[in-house]
Design a protein around this motif. Structure first.
Motif, PDB file in Angstrom:
ATOM      1  N   GLU A   1     -24.658  45.069 122.466  1.00  0.00           N
ATOM      2  CA  GLU A   1     -26.067  44.921 122.124  1.00  0.00           C
ATOM      3  C   GLU A   1     -26.272  45.168 120.637  1.00  0.00           C
ATOM      4  OE1 GLU A   1     -28.083  47.709 124.558  1.00  0.00           O
ATOM      5  OE2 GLU A   1     -27.214  49.483 123.599  1.00  0.00           O
ATOM      6  N   LEU A   2     -27.273  44.498 120.089  1.00  0.00           N
ATOM      7  CA  LEU A   2     -27.645  44.644 118.696  1.00  0.00           C
ATOM      8  C   LEU A   2     -28.720  45.724 118.594  1.00  0.00           C
ATOM      9  CD1 LEU A   2     -27.071  43.294 115.908  1.00  0.00           C
ATOM     10  CD2 LEU A   2     -29.063  41.855 116.347  1.00  0.00           C
ATOM     11  N   ARG A   3     -28.489  46.710 117.727  1.00  0.00           N
ATOM     12  CA  ARG A   3     -29.443  47.804 117.579  1.00  0.00           C
ATOM     13  C   ARG A   3     -29.875  47.932 116.127  1.00  0.00           C
ATOM     14  NH1 ARG A   3     -26.087  52.657 120.439  1.00  0.00           N
ATOM     15  NH2 ARG A   3     -25.465  51.550 122.347  1.00  0.00           N
ATOM     16  N   ASP A   4     -31.076  48.465 115.937  1.00  0.00           N
ATOM     17  CA  ASP A   4     -31.535  48.855 114.610  1.00  0.00           C
ATOM     18  C   ASP A   4     -31.087  50.286 114.350  1.00  0.00           C
ATOM     19  OD1 ASP A   4     -32.892  46.511 113.896  1.00  0.00           O
ATOM     20  OD2 ASP A   4     -34.647  47.101 115.059  1.00  0.00           O
ATOM     21  N   VAL A   5     -30.424  50.503 113.221  1.00  0.00           N
ATOM     22  CA  VAL A   5     -29.970  51.850 112.855  1.00  0.00           C
ATOM     23  C   VAL A   5     -30.357  52.125 111.406  1.00  0.00           C
ATOM     24  CG1 VAL A   5     -28.014  51.793 114.453  1.00  0.00           C
ATOM     25  CG2 VAL A   5     -27.694  51.002 112.108  1.00  0.00           C
ATOM     26  N   GLU A   6     -30.377  53.390 111.057  1.00  0.00           N
ATOM     27  CA  GLU A   6     -30.649  53.767 109.673  1.00  0.00           C
ATOM     28  C   GLU A   6     -29.409  53.523 108.819  1.00  0.00           C
ATOM     29  OE1 GLU A   6     -31.974  57.786 109.524  1.00  0.00           O
ATOM     30  OE2 GLU A   6     -33.926  57.335 110.425  1.00  0.00           O
ATOM     31  N   VAL A   7     -29.636  53.148 107.575  1.00  0.00           N
ATOM     32  CA  VAL A   7     -28.521  53.026 106.641  1.00  0.00           C
ATOM     33  C   VAL A   7     -27.903  54.417 106.469  1.00  0.00           C
ATOM     34  CG1 VAL A   7     -27.835  52.484 104.281  1.00  0.00           C
ATOM     35  CG2 VAL A   7     -29.572  51.094 105.419  1.00  0.00           C
ATOM     36  N   PRO A   8     -26.595  54.553 106.652  1.00  0.00           N
ATOM     37  CA  PRO A   8     -25.978  55.876 106.539  1.00  0.00           C
ATOM     38  C   PRO A   8     -26.168  56.485 105.152  1.00  0.00           C
ATOM     39  CG  PRO A   8     -24.471  54.308 107.542  1.00  0.00           C
ATOM     40  CD  PRO A   8     -25.620  53.515 107.016  1.00  0.00           C
ATOM     41  N   THR A   9     -26.333  57.787 105.108  1.00  0.00           N
ATOM     42  CA  THR A   9     -26.416  58.530 103.853  1.00  0.00           C
ATOM     43  C   THR A   9     -25.015  58.975 103.458  1.00  0.00           C
ATOM     44  OG1 THR A   9     -28.623  59.354 104.384  1.00  0.00           O
ATOM     45  CG2 THR A   9     -27.372  60.562 102.713  1.00  0.00           C
ATOM     46  N   ILE A  10     -24.616  58.671 102.231  1.00  0.00           N
ATOM     47  CA  ILE A  10     -23.273  59.056 101.812  1.00  0.00           C
ATOM     48  C   ILE A  10     -23.306  60.403 101.084  1.00  0.00           C
ATOM     49  CG2 ILE A  10     -22.531  56.655 101.641  1.00  0.00           C
ATOM     50  CD1 ILE A  10     -22.609  56.961  98.567  1.00  0.00           C
ATOM     51  N   HIS A  11     -22.149  61.061 101.093  1.00  0.00           N
ATOM     52  CA  HIS A  11     -22.000  62.368 100.477  1.00  0.00           C
ATOM     53  C   HIS A  11     -20.950  62.286  99.364  1.00  0.00           C
ATOM     54  CE1 HIS A  11     -24.351  63.673 103.900  1.00  0.00           C
ATOM     55  NE2 HIS A  11     -23.461  63.097 104.709  1.00  0.00           N
ATOM     56  N   GLU A  12     -20.709  63.404  98.718  1.00  0.00           N
ATOM     57  CA  GLU A  12     -19.760  63.433  97.605  1.00  0.00           C
ATOM     58  C   GLU A  12     -18.400  62.898  98.037  1.00  0.00           C
ATOM     59  OE1 GLU A  12     -19.088  63.751  93.698  1.00  0.00           O
ATOM     60  OE2 GLU A  12     -20.974  64.302  94.700  1.00  0.00           O
ATOM     61  N   GLY A  13     -17.861  61.983  97.211  1.00  0.00           N
ATOM     62  CA  GLY A  13     -16.546  61.411  97.486  1.00  0.00           C
ATOM     63  C   GLY A  13     -16.563  60.220  98.421  1.00  0.00           C
ATOM     64  N   GLU A  14     -17.765  59.748  98.818  1.00  0.00           N
ATOM     65  CA  GLU A  14     -17.869  58.664  99.791  1.00  0.00           C
ATOM     66  C   GLU A  14     -18.442  57.394  99.161  1.00  0.00           C
ATOM     67  OE1 GLU A  14     -18.501  61.457 103.751  1.00  0.00           O
ATOM     68  OE2 GLU A  14     -20.226  60.338 102.957  1.00  0.00           O
ATOM     69  N   ILE A  15     -18.361  56.295  99.914  1.00  0.00           N
ATOM     70  CA  ILE A  15     -18.950  55.036  99.463  1.00  0.00           C
ATOM     71  C   ILE A  15     -19.741  54.397 100.606  1.00  0.00           C
ATOM     72  CG2 ILE A  15     -17.216  54.573  97.698  1.00  0.00           C
ATOM     73  CD1 ILE A  15     -15.841  52.626  99.611  1.00  0.00           C
ATOM     74  N   LEU A  16     -20.721  53.591 100.231  1.00  0.00           N
ATOM     75  CA  LEU A  16     -21.490  52.790 101.177  1.00  0.00           C
ATOM     76  C   LEU A  16     -21.136  51.330 100.925  1.00  0.00           C
ATOM     77  CD1 LEU A  16     -23.737  52.849 103.395  1.00  0.00           C
ATOM     78  CD2 LEU A  16     -25.365  52.374 101.540  1.00  0.00           C
ATOM     79  N   VAL A  17     -20.800  50.621 101.998  1.00  0.00           N
ATOM     80  CA  VAL A  17     -20.306  49.247 101.878  1.00  0.00           C
ATOM     81  C   VAL A  17     -21.210  48.290 102.655  1.00  0.00           C
ATOM     82  CG1 VAL A  17     -18.358  47.702 102.314  1.00  0.00           C
ATOM     83  CG2 VAL A  17     -17.939  50.089 101.624  1.00  0.00           C
ATOM     84  N   ARG A  18     -21.532  47.158 102.021  1.00  0.00           N
ATOM     85  CA  ARG A  18     -22.221  46.075 102.727  1.00  0.00           C
ATOM     86  C   ARG A  18     -21.163  45.184 103.357  1.00  0.00           C
ATOM     87  NH1 ARG A  18     -27.152  43.470 101.598  1.00  0.00           N
ATOM     88  NH2 ARG A  18     -27.202  44.435  99.523  1.00  0.00           N
TER      89      ARG A  18
END
Length: 271
Positions: free
Chosen positions: A17-34
Motif C-alpha cells: 500500500e502507498l502511504r503518506d509519511v513525514e520526510v525523515p529528519t536527519i542527524h549529525e553524520g547523516e544524509i537525506l536522499v531523494r
C-alpha cells in the motif's frame, strides 16, 4: 512538516500500500536522499505475497540524489547508491566472511524504506561505507543493478569461479541474466542454461549463453556432459526461487565440481 509517498507491506494479508509519511529528519553524520530509481527483487515480491523471510521494508536496490547533508563526506547534489544494511566487520561472522549473519546487519537500515520519495541514511551506514558516489555517466536505471550484480559476484567468489571454467545455470530470471553476463565477461569457457520459458531461453542466448535448453524437452545433464567430453561442468548454479530443479542441476556437474544455491527457496522447503 512536508509529507511524501512511500510503499509498505500491508499489515495483514499480504499486498502493498502507498502511504503518506513525514520526510525523515536527519542527524549529525547523516544524509537525506531523494529516490531516483529502485529495483524490485525477489525478497520484495515475497513480502508482497505475505511470505517474508527478511524484515518487511520494501526497496533496497536504491539510488538517488542527496538533498540534505550533515556529513562532511557528502554534498547536496551528490548522486549515490545506498546499501540498506551494514555489518560490523569485527564479530565472529564477519571474520569468517558471513557478513549477512552479523548481529548488526538487520539492525541497520534506511528510513522509511527504499521505495519512498525521500529516505534517511543513518550515520552507521555512512561510517561503514554504504553510500557510494556514482559517476555522472551512469544512468539511474543502470545504477540500481549495483546491488544484485554485487551479490552475483560474491556468489562466484564463494564457488571459486575462474576464467576457463564451465558453468551450468538453472533459471534465467533477472539474477540469472546477470550471472550470464558476468560469467561471459569474466571468461567462462562455456555457459549452459536451462529454463522452462522459451522467452527466457531466447534472452539467455542474446545475453551470451552458449547452449540453452528446455529440460522438459531435452536432457540437460546429457547435453552438458556431451559438450565437456563426458566430464560435466565445473560449477552449477541454481537461480530459481525453489529447490525443486536441483536434481536437474546436479546431473550436469562433474565429480569434484561445485554447486551454488543462489535462489531463496520458501521457508521449510526441503531438497
Amino acid at each position: 512538516m512536508k509529507r511524501v509517498k512511500a510503499v509498505f507491506v500491508k499489515r495483514e494479508g499480504g499486498g502493498v500500500e502507498l502511504r503518506d509519511v513525514e520526510v525523515p529528519t536527519i542527524h549529525e553524520g547523516e544524509i537525506l536522499v531523494r529516490m531516483k530509481a529502485c529495483g524490485i527483487d525477489g525478497t520484495d515480491i515475497e513480502k508482497a505475497y505475505g511470505k517474508p523471510i527478511t524484515p518487511p521494508m520494501l526497496g533496497h536496490e536504491v539510488v538517488g540524489e542527496v538533498v540534505e547533508s550533515k556529513s562532511p563526506e557528502y554534498e547536496v547534489g551528490d548522486r549515490v547508491f545506498v546499501h540498506h544494511h551494514v555489518f560490523c566487520g569485527k564479530c565472529y561472522y564477519c571474520l569468517h566472511d558471513s557478513y549477512t549473519m552479523c548481529p548488526l546487519f538487520l539492525k541497520t537500515t534506511i528510513e522509511p524504506c527504499g521505495l519512498a520519495e525521500f529516505f534517511r541514511v543513518p550515520k552507521i551506514n555512512i561510517d561503514r561505507g554504504a553510500a557510494l558516489k556514482l559517476s555522472p555517466n551512469l544512468s539511474w536505471e543502470d545504477a540500481v543493478f549495483i546491488a544484485p550484480a554485487a551479490c552475483v559476484l560474491k556468489a562466484l567468489r564463494r564457488v571459486d569461479f575462474k576464467a576457463g571454467d564451465t558453468v551450468s545455470l538453472v533459471g534465467v530470471g533477472p539474477t540469472g541474466s546477470l550471472f550470464i553476463k558476468l560469467l561471459k565477461f569474466l571468461g567462462a569457457a562455456l555457459v549452459f542454461v536451462a529454463d522452462l520459458s522459451e522467452f527466457r531461453l531466447k534472452m539467455a542466448k542474446k545475453l551470451g549463453a552458449d547452449i540453452v535448453i528446455n529440460p522438459i524437452q531435452t536432457d540437460f545433464g546429457e547435453i552438458c556432459r556431451r559438450a565437456t567430453d563426458g566430464i560435466g561442468v565445473d560449477i552449477g548454479i541454481l537461480g530459481t526461487p525453489t529447490a525443486k530443479p536441483i536434481q536437474t542441476l546436479l546431473q550436469t556437474i562433474r565429480r569434484g565440481g561445485k554447486i551454488c544455491i543462489f535462489g531463496a527457496p520458501e521457508k521449510g522447503e526441503k531438497v
